[in-house]
Design a protein around this motif. Structure first.
Motif, short mmCIF file in Angstrom:
data_model
loop_
_atom_site.label_atom_id
_atom_site.label_comp_id
_atom_site.label_asym_id
_atom_site.label_seq_id
_atom_site.Cartn_x
_atom_site.Cartn_y
_atom_site.Cartn_z
N UNK A 35 0.81 -1.22 0.00
CA UNK A 35 0.00 0.00 0.00
C UNK A 35 0.84 1.26 0.00
N UNK A 36 2.09 1.15 -0.46
CA UNK A 36 2.99 2.31 -0.55
C UNK A 36 3.33 2.56 -2.01
N UNK A 83 12.89 3.12 12.33
CA UNK A 83 11.93 4.10 12.84
C UNK A 83 11.24 4.82 11.69
N UNK A 84 12.00 5.14 10.65
CA UNK A 84 11.41 5.78 9.47
C UNK A 84 10.40 4.85 8.81
N UNK A 85 10.75 3.58 8.69
CA UNK A 85 9.82 2.59 8.11
C UNK A 85 8.54 2.51 8.94
N UNK A 86 8.68 2.49 10.25
CA UNK A 86 7.52 2.43 11.13
C UNK A 86 6.63 3.66 10.95
N UNK A 91 1.64 6.12 9.00
CA UNK A 91 0.91 7.09 8.19
C UNK A 91 0.02 6.37 7.18
N UNK A 92 0.53 5.32 6.58
CA UNK A 92 -0.27 4.53 5.64
C UNK A 92 -1.48 3.94 6.36
N UNK A 93 -1.25 3.37 7.54
CA UNK A 93 -2.33 2.73 8.29
C UNK A 93 -3.37 3.72 8.79
N UNK A 94 -3.02 4.99 8.89
CA UNK A 94 -3.97 6.03 9.29
C UNK A 94 -4.84 6.45 8.11
N UNK A 95 -4.60 5.85 6.94
CA UNK A 95 -5.41 6.13 5.76
C UNK A 95 -4.99 7.34 4.97
N UNK A 117 4.10 22.46 8.00
CA UNK A 117 4.30 21.04 7.73
C UNK A 117 3.78 20.18 8.87
N UNK A 118 3.34 18.97 8.53
CA UNK A 118 2.87 18.02 9.53
C UNK A 118 4.04 17.37 10.27
N UNK A 119 5.18 17.28 9.60
CA UNK A 119 6.35 16.64 10.20
C UNK A 119 7.61 17.25 9.59
#
Length: 156
Positions: A35-36, A83-86, A91-95, A117-119
């Motif tokens: 899903x990426x 940590x970056x992968x997580x 973010x993906x899992x949050x839709x 920016x969000x991050x």
């Protein structure tokens, strides 16, 4: 989750372009089932010489509507590749439908854009040329997808 690399400057053919294309192709292949992706590069150029503020306005327009925005900035959060992968997985899992990584020009990111920016992500305490930041980010995206897929690419 579609990934966008929004960057100041036009990257010509050469080794940096080859590396970016290679890593983003790998990211697209590895991330598809997770899903990426796909990943797309959006280049902007301030031809009028308006400086950081003008670059910031161009970058803001390059970010898709509704996209989560993460600026690359030396003051940003430093993290390991896992940590970056997580973070990407979260973010993906949050839709999130779109994620835009924003890379400024030689003078950095416009403070107004950085504040919205969000991050904010740092690739280390050193300052890197913005063209190399694209290569490093593309590699980390592929590495993150590999980590999430359980691939042996990341051996730490």
């Amino acid at each position: 989750m579609r990934v966008h690399l929004c960057a100041v400057g036009r990257l010509r053919a050469g080794p940096e372009r080859d590396l970016i294309d290679d890593y983003l192709t790998r990211f697209d292949r590895t991330g598809r089932g997770l899903g990426l992706g796909p990943a797309r590069v959006h280049e902007v150029e301030d031809k009028k010489g308006g400086g950081m503020a003008a670059e910031g306005a161009l970058l803001a327009r390059a970010v898709p509507d509704g996209a989560m925005t993460c600026v690359l900035d030396e003051r940003g959060t430093r993290m390991s590749s896992p940590e970056f992968a997580q973070m990407l997985g979260d973010w993906r899992d949050q839709g999130r439908g779109d994620l835009a990584f924003v890379i400024g020009g030689a003078d950095g990111i416009d403070p107004a854009l950085r504040m919205r920016a969000d991050a904010s992500l740092s690739l280390g305490r050193m300052v890197w040329p913005h063209m190399l930041v694209r290569v490093m980010l593309a590699e980390q995206l592929y590495r993150a997808a590999s980590i999430l897929a359980g691939s042996p690419y990341h051996r730490a």
